[in-house]
Design a protein around this motif. Structure first.
Motif, PDB file in Angstrom:
ATOM      1  N   ARG A 225       0.849  -1.185   0.000  1.00 20.79           N
ATOM      2  CA  ARG A 225       0.000   0.000   0.000  1.00 20.79           C
ATOM      3  C   ARG A 225       0.891   1.243   0.000  1.00 20.79           C
ATOM      4  NH1 ARG A 225      -2.735  -3.530  -1.271  1.00 20.79           N
ATOM      5  NH2 ARG A 225      -4.707  -4.285  -0.386  1.00 20.79           N
ATOM      6  N   ASP A 226       0.337   2.386   0.316  1.00 24.44           N
ATOM      7  CA  ASP A 226       1.097   3.634   0.248  1.00 24.44           C
ATOM      8  C   ASP A 226       2.336   3.609   1.146  1.00 24.44           C
ATOM      9  OD1 ASP A 226      -0.807   4.494  -1.451  1.00 24.44           O
ATOM     10  OD2 ASP A 226      -1.529   6.167  -0.240  1.00 24.44           O
ATOM     11  N   TYR A 227       2.219   2.984   2.305  1.00 22.13           N
ATOM     12  CA  TYR A 227       3.353   2.981   3.232  1.00 22.13           C
ATOM     13  C   TYR A 227       4.315   1.841   2.903  1.00 22.13           C
ATOM     14  CZ  TYR A 227       1.078   6.633   5.883  1.00 22.13           C
ATOM     15  OH  TYR A 227       0.519   7.827   6.251  1.00 22.13           O
TER      16      TYR A 227
ATOM     17  N   TYR B 179      -3.470  -0.458   6.007  1.00 22.65           N
ATOM     18  CA  TYR B 179      -2.260   0.290   5.665  1.00 22.65           C
ATOM     19  C   TYR B 179      -1.216   0.189   6.775  1.00 22.65           C
ATOM     20  CZ  TYR B 179      -4.217   2.690   1.559  1.00 22.65           C
ATOM     21  OH  TYR B 179      -4.737   2.980   0.331  1.00 22.65           O
TER      22      TYR B 179
ATOM     23  N   VAL C 141      -5.851   6.645   8.019  1.00 17.58           N
ATOM     24  CA  VAL C 141      -5.644   5.694   6.924  1.00 17.58           C
ATOM     25  C   VAL C 141      -6.375   4.400   7.279  1.00 17.58           C
ATOM     26  CG1 VAL C 141      -3.398   6.651   6.264  1.00 17.58           C
ATOM     27  CG2 VAL C 141      -3.488   4.781   7.913  1.00 17.58           C
TER      28      VAL C 141
END
Length: 438
Positions: A57-59, A389, A385
Motif C-alpha cells: 500500500r502507500d506505506y 495500511y 488511513v
C-alpha cells in the motif's frame, strides 16, 4: 610414471564429467518448474489486475519483492569471495568450490534483476530508466553496478570453463547432439595452446581484480537505496558495511549448502572433502561474528539514544509484532551457526550443511526485516488511513512470485551443473600433477 599420470587424469575426467539426471534429479527439476509456473501465473495476475493483488500500500510500497532483491544481491557476492579473493590470495584448496560459487552468483544476479522488474507496476516502462535516468539517483547507480557485476560474473564463469569445454568436446560419444553443439559454439576456438592459456589467465586475473570493487559497490549502493531514504531504521551511516558483511555471510552459507548437496548427489567425496567443510566452516564463523558485530552496532546505538522516531521501530523489532521473526533471524541466522561451527565436530559435512541452511534461511528473514518494519514506522505517524495500511503480510501472489524466483535461481543452478562440470576438471588435473611432483 607417465602412464600412471594418464590413468589418474582419466579417472578425474570420468569422475567430474557432467552427469545425466537420475530419478531424484528429474523430480527435483519438476518441483522447481512447478514453483516457477505458479509464480508465472501469479505474475500474470499482477500484470492483468495491477499491484492491487499485492498487500503493498502507500506505506509498505516495498514488500517481499525488495526483500528478495536484497537477498539475491547478497548471495551473489559469493562469486567474488570464493573466486576472486581466494584466487588472488593464491588459495588452492578452494579450487573445487570456485565453479559452484560462480554459478550461484550468476543465477542470483539474474533473478535480482528480474525481481526488480516484477516490483514495477508498469514493467513496460522499464526502458525509461535508460532514457531518462538521472545520475543523482542511487537507483541508476544500482542499475549500472548490477549490470557490470553480472557481465563480470558471467565472464568469470566462462573463461575458466574453456579448458573443460575442450575436454567435453573430446567425449562426443557421451554427449547428446544439442549439448555437443552448445560446447562447440562456446569453446571450439580453444586449442589449449600456451599463448591462449597465458591470455586466459591474464584475463581471469584482471576480472578478479575488477570484480572486488564492483562487488563492494553493488552492496554499498544497494544499502544506499535505503540509507538515503529518510526513514527510522534506515537513517544510518553503518548500512554499507552492514550489507557487505551480511552478503559475505549468506554467500559463505550458500556455498556450504551447495558443497554438501553436490557432494552427495554426484558422489564427489574425493574432491569436496571434509577439509573443505573444515575451512569453509571457519570462514563462516568469522563472517557470522563480523555480521553479528554490525547488527549490534546497527541496533544498540539507536536503542541507547532512543529518539522518538526510532522508538516504535525498535520496539516492534525487539518486543512487538516483528519480534519472533527478528529473534529467529538473529538466533538461527548467526548465533546457532557460530555455536555449531566453533567445534571441530560441527565442521563435519552434515552439521556444516545444517549450519549453512540456518545462515541462508536466517538471511532471507533478515532482509524481510530490513524492509518491512521500517516502512510501517515512518517519521510522520500514520493518521486517518485504513487499518490494512498499518500492517503488511504478503498476498498469495507475492508469495508465489517470491518462491517462484527462488525456485528459478535454483533451476538455473541445477541446469548449469547438468551442462557443465561442477568442479573444474583441468584445474583439478593441474593441481593433482603439482601435488604428485612435490
Amino acid at each position: 610414471m607417465e602412464n600412471e599420470q594418464l590413468i589418474a587424469n582419466n579417472t578425474i575426467i570420468q569422475d567430474l564429467l557432467p552427469q545425466k539426471f537420475g530419478k531424484a534429479g528429474k523430480i527435483w527439476t519438476g518441483i522447481l518448474l512447478a514453483f516457477c509456473l505458479v509464480g508465472a501465473y501469479a505474475y500474470y495476475r499482477q500484470l492483468r489486475y495491477g499491484l492491487q493483488v499485492t498487500a503493498m500500500r502507500d506505506y509498505v510500497s516495498w514488500g517481499i519483492y525488495i526483500s528478495n532483491f536484497v537477498f539475491f544481491v547478497a548471495i551473489s557476492l559469493v562469486g567474488s569471495l570464493i573466486t576472486a579473493v581466494f584466487r588472488l590470495a593464491d588459495v588452492h584448496w578452494s579450487t573445487p568450490l570456485t565453479r559452484i560459487a560462480e554459478i550461484i552468483a550468476v543465477a542470483a544476479i539474474i533473478f535480482a534483476s528480474l525481481i526488480i522488474i516484477v516490483d514495477m507496476g508498469s514493467p513496460e516502462r522499464f526502458y525509461n530508466l535508460f532514457l531518462y535516468g538521472r545520475l543523482q539517483s542511487p537507483i541508476i547507480w544500482d542499475v549500472v553496478v548490477i549490470t557490470t557485476y553480472f557481465f563480470i560474473s558471467l565472464l568469470l564463469l566462462y573463461f575458466p570453463l574453456l579448458p573443460d569445454i575442450k575436454i567435453l568436446l573430446s567425449f562426443k560419444e557421451k554427449t547428446n547432439k544439442s549439448l555437443y553443439k552448445l560446447y562447440h559454439f562456446l569453446g571450439a576456438f580453444w586449442k589449449g595452446s600456451a599463448e591462449q592459456s597465458k591470455l586466459s589467465d591474464k584475463a581471469i586475473n584482471i576480472l578478479c581484480i575488477t570484480i572486488i570493487p564492483v562487488a563492494f559497490s553493488i552492496h554499498t549502493v544497494t544499502s544506499w537505496l535505503f540509507a538515503t531514504t529518510y526513514r527510522p531504521g534506515w537513517d544510518s551511516t553503518n548500512f554499507g558495511a552492514y550489507f557487505i558483511s551480511g552478503a559475505f555471510l549468506v554467500g559463505g552459507g550458500a556455498v556450504m549448502v551447495a558443497m554438501y548437496v553436490f557432494r552427495k548427489a554426484y558422489h564427489l567425496d574425493k574432491y569436496i572433502t571434509e577439509v573443505h567443510f573444515e575451512k569453509m566452516g571457519r570462514i563462516v564463523v568469522l563472517l557470522a561474528l563480523l555480521y553479528l558485530y554490525f547488527n549490534v552496532n546497527e541496533y544498540l546505538v539507536p536503542a541507547f539514544k532512543m529518539k522518538k522516531s526510532e522508538e516504535a521501530h525498535l520496539n516492534g523489532l525487539f518486543t512487538g509484532e516483528f519480534a519472533p521473526l527478528f529473534w529467529f533471524a538473529i538466533t538461527v541466522g548467526m548465533i546457532l551457526p557460530i555455536i555449531i561451527l566453533l567445534f571441530r565436530k560441527g565442521r563435519k559435512p552434515l552439521p556444516a550443511f545444517i549450519a549453512g541452511i540456518m545462515v541462508v534461511v536466517g538471511a532471507w528473514f533478515k532482509r524481510y526485516l530490513i524492509v518491512t518494519p521500517t516502512l510501517l514506522h515512518p517519521f510522520l505517524p500514520m493518521n486517518d488511513v485504513p487499518e490494512n495500511y498499518k500492517h503488511y503480510f504478503p498476498s498469495w501472489e507475492e508469495w508465489a512470485i517470491a518462491l517462484g524466483s527462488l525456485a528459478g535461481a535454483m533451476l538455473i543452478i541445477t541446469i548449469l551443473t547438468r551442462i557443465f562440470p561442477i568442479i573444474p576438471i583441468q584445474e583439478t588435473i593441474t593441481e593433482q600433477a603439482h601435488e604428485t611432483a612435490k
